[in-house]
Design an enzyme around this catalytic site. Sequence first.
Site, PDB file in Angstrom:
ATOM      1  N   HIS A  33      -0.213  64.979 -16.228  1.00 33.98           N
ATOM      2  CA  HIS A  33      -1.662  64.606 -16.217  1.00 33.98           C
ATOM      3  C   HIS A  33      -2.317  63.306 -15.786  1.00 33.98           C
ATOM      4  O   HIS A  33      -3.412  63.138 -15.224  1.00 33.98           O
ATOM      5  CB  HIS A  33      -2.021  64.291 -17.972  1.00 33.98           C
ATOM      6  CG  HIS A  33      -3.277  64.767 -18.321  1.00 33.98           C
ATOM      7  ND1 HIS A  33      -4.143  63.953 -18.836  1.00 33.98           N
ATOM      8  CD2 HIS A  33      -3.816  66.133 -18.258  1.00 33.98           C
ATOM      9  CE1 HIS A  33      -5.211  64.555 -19.090  1.00 33.98           C
ATOM     10  NE2 HIS A  33      -5.171  65.935 -18.846  1.00 33.98           N
ATOM     11  N   ASN A  79      -1.796  74.754 -11.316  1.00 26.80           N
ATOM     12  CA  ASN A  79      -0.817  73.963 -11.785  1.00 26.80           C
ATOM     13  C   ASN A  79       0.111  74.858 -12.786  1.00 26.80           C
ATOM     14  O   ASN A  79       1.392  74.809 -12.556  1.00 26.80           O
ATOM     15  CB  ASN A  79      -1.382  72.926 -12.329  1.00 26.80           C
ATOM     16  CG  ASN A  79      -2.080  72.004 -11.400  1.00 26.80           C
ATOM     17  OD1 ASN A  79      -2.030  72.196 -10.359  1.00 26.80           O
ATOM     18  ND2 ASN A  79      -2.970  71.043 -12.008  1.00 26.80           N
ATOM     19  N   ARG A 126     -14.067  73.669 -20.269  1.00 22.21           N
ATOM     20  CA  ARG A 126     -12.865  74.445 -20.866  1.00 22.21           C
ATOM     21  C   ARG A 126     -12.903  73.807 -22.311  1.00 22.21           C
ATOM     22  O   ARG A 126     -12.735  72.685 -22.410  1.00 22.21           O
ATOM     23  CB  ARG A 126     -11.719  73.917 -20.084  1.00 22.21           C
ATOM     24  CG  ARG A 126     -10.238  74.553 -20.753  1.00 22.21           C
ATOM     25  CD  ARG A 126      -9.024  74.524 -19.665  1.00 22.21           C
ATOM     26  NE  ARG A 126      -8.965  72.872 -19.595  1.00 22.21           N
ATOM     27  CZ  ARG A 126      -7.825  72.207 -19.001  1.00 22.21           C
ATOM     28  NH1 ARG A 126      -7.459  73.026 -17.990  1.00 22.21           N
ATOM     29  NH2 ARG A 126      -7.770  70.960 -18.996  1.00 22.21           N
ATOM     30  N   GLU A 134      -3.238  81.281 -16.313  1.00 18.19           N
ATOM     31  CA  GLU A 134      -2.210  80.345 -16.277  1.00 18.19           C
ATOM     32  C   GLU A 134      -0.771  81.057 -16.700  1.00 18.19           C
ATOM     33  O   GLU A 134       0.324  80.773 -16.202  1.00 18.19           O
ATOM     34  CB  GLU A 134      -2.396  79.157 -17.209  1.00 18.19           C
ATOM     35  CG  GLU A 134      -3.708  78.431 -16.767  1.00 18.19           C
ATOM     36  CD  GLU A 134      -4.162  77.665 -17.776  1.00 18.19           C
ATOM     37  OE1 GLU A 134      -3.956  76.324 -17.486  1.00 18.19           O
ATOM     38  OE2 GLU A 134      -4.546  77.860 -18.922  1.00 18.19           O
ATOM     39  N   CYS A 190      -8.684  76.405  -9.620  1.00 14.23           N
ATOM     40  CA  CYS A 190      -8.664  75.063  -9.713  1.00 14.23           C
ATOM     41  C   CYS A 190      -7.264  74.467  -9.653  1.00 14.23           C
ATOM     42  O   CYS A 190      -6.402  75.456  -9.875  1.00 14.23           O
ATOM     43  CB  CYS A 190      -9.450  74.755 -11.208  1.00 14.23           C
ATOM     44  SG  CYS A 190      -8.668  75.344 -12.703  1.00 14.23           S
TER      45      CYS A 190
END
Length: 790
Positions: free
Chosen positions: A387, A651, A530, A628, A699
């Site tokens: 992060h 990611n 989000r 994801e 993204c």
Amino acid sequence: MHYLPIAGFIVGTFFGTATMQQPSLSALTAIVEQIARTGDPEAMMSTIVQRLCQLMHVDVCSLYLCTPDQEHLILAATEGLSREAVGKARLKLDEGLVGHIAASLSTLNLGDAPADDRFVFIPETHEMPYHRFLGVPLIHLRRLVGVLVVQGREREPFSQEVEAFLITIASQLAGSLHALQSRGDWYEQRPRSNRGVYRRHVGLKGAPGLGLGRLWLVKPHMSLDQVQPGINSDPVQERDELLAAISMVSDELESGSGHLGSHLPSDVHALFSVYQMMLHSPELTQQTLALIEAGDSAAWALRQTIEQMADQFHQSEDPYLRARGEDIANIGQRVLNQLLSRERPVIETPDEELVLAGELVSIADLADFPLQQIRGILCTQGSTLSHTAIVANALGIPAVMGLEQLEPEHHRGARVIVDGNRAEAVLNPPPPLLAEYKRMIAEEKRFMEGLEKLRDEPAVTQDGFRVTLLTNTGLLADATPGLQRGAEGVGLYRSEIPFMIHDSFPTEQEQFTLYQKVLKAYAPRPVTMRTLDIGGDKQLPYFDISESNPYLGWRGIRFTLDNAQLLISQVRAMLRANVDTDNLKLLVPMVGRVDEMQAFRQYVEKAVDSLLREGHQVKVPPIGMMIEVPSSMLLLSKLAPYIDYVSIGSNDLTQYLLAVDRNNPRVSALFDHLHPAVLVALEYILQQCKALSLPVSICGEMASDPAAVLVLTAMGYDCLSLSAYNIPRIKLLIRSINRDELLPVLEQARACNSEAEVRALLLPVLEQYGWGREPRPHLNDPDNAEAGYQ
């Protein structure tokens, strides 16, 4: 350090002492860790060979380490051979018995080593009396660290039990010796003091760019179980600090109870009262004060008291009381945090640019400094997609992660260069190198300024393929970075970041104010918000989630559905903020099941009905989900009735597809979004979304990777969301390429077997468009250490 009892413990098992017990691997690991913590490299290696000689009852134990260039092995320490040979005995990686072990990466166990054809006699070692020979390679993360050897006078091989033991020892030692071996300190006699010494440390790419500043150490947070025994010099002061810390925690609990009172169920709200009772219990205060009076430091006294109280709960047969042990530990951690915060120096506005360094630099740490003066971030832990790295990317701050060999506390105030392009930290650069980096930084600044003319231009390829470029944000309510760099909207607003820098769950009104500012700043451009996505490497300081595998645990939509009051509060704030602008899009993270989207849409519809009754002119905005979790990719047709669009979180999707923890330095090198499996998944998702008429965007860090952008454009992805800092670069790239010319390259990429092959395929294409290899300093004499670059 106490070795002797453990020594007998281990020797008994492997050498047949009948009275000894079976050792555990944890006992073995503890020995290695104790040895590895030795501060002096020479003493550390000497201790290793001495202890192993004693443990294994052998005549000789020798440690050979690879030079950092992986070309030679040097005798780094020995017990039994001549000490004069240390640092002098040198072998190539295929020379002698030791070289054979290094080259073959295999164990060698011989009864008469000098009789072997591969044996090389090194006179200065004086090893002729020794015949039996056992050597094992030291390997860490697939790289050779060195070779560990034991020898004896007998003419027979070592037993299989001894061989197994040495292999186990080697596997434990390799990781501890890796940092030392790769630095070269063990054979290069460097000055004892690190101050003013030029050094380069290589880590993992966190965020691109170049930065120069003074190293500022970010004090790491300490957990209660990390507190070490300590004494105090002023019991009155320690007493006052403890009582002040307890008072501050009490105020925190009172504040949290008031902020969330109307949003929490009564049983959950009652926990605040339970915490207050525990905090003010006589046992906690009186026992801790008694230990302080006896001479213990406040932190050490607190740890002892909390552990004793928690143990009393844990020993109870009642499940409810056992669970209260976790509550008292939570209270103890809160009090410790307050104690440590009182020790933390007040940060004044620095007069010069800074590079923040620590284990992991948090968002809260960044908030302590004027943003314009942070020139770089260095972290000894973390990876490319932790992060910290994501936030650094969003802010355009160069960052290097996973600098395991860097010890920031030894370099306070040092001038340091952060080279995010090459994942390097350069400490105390000599004048020629410093001047070269300053030139590169100035050149980079001019390049970025030159891209400003593209701010209002579309990202269209030479043959007319249009790509929408959105920005990722969330750290700052101020939306100017994205707008200044030409963002066409917000593709990902990370709503958890305000939660992370808050001292409690923000209220609906606080969230409304923040969301309204972002929506108005971008109106009429779309803003995709989000919902709260915590868990994994995103933790709230006031809501501890402890899990053995957090990435597969209570995170994203799972957490918010289980804490519906938080989800409803957030959705209400977002809907209210959207009334005047009508540019909100809701995005749900970590979806893996159909019923999760069904439940989320129901909550949104209920919130709309409730707000309409209250007089707010709200409506249901477009609702999307993040892909994801791989299961959501395979359930798209079933999820389609409940969603209006899809956003691929590259990611986490890469992490889950490859089963690679991107924050684990041991495997993070295996993480690459150009892995063939990821590319197959992306093409599948795009095909499904087209068939279902669902708009789709990408993204994550993949959208900022020039090589990945070529692939995505060729596939047909027409919407990317990336950090504001990278938008001008990616826009320039897209405007330079011809999509039709990329289609044959995409076909070749489909045939690749690894991400390395894909990148090798794309490199010439990037170079064709002026996007070559990463920039590096150019000096007239790069091999001259005095010139500053080796």
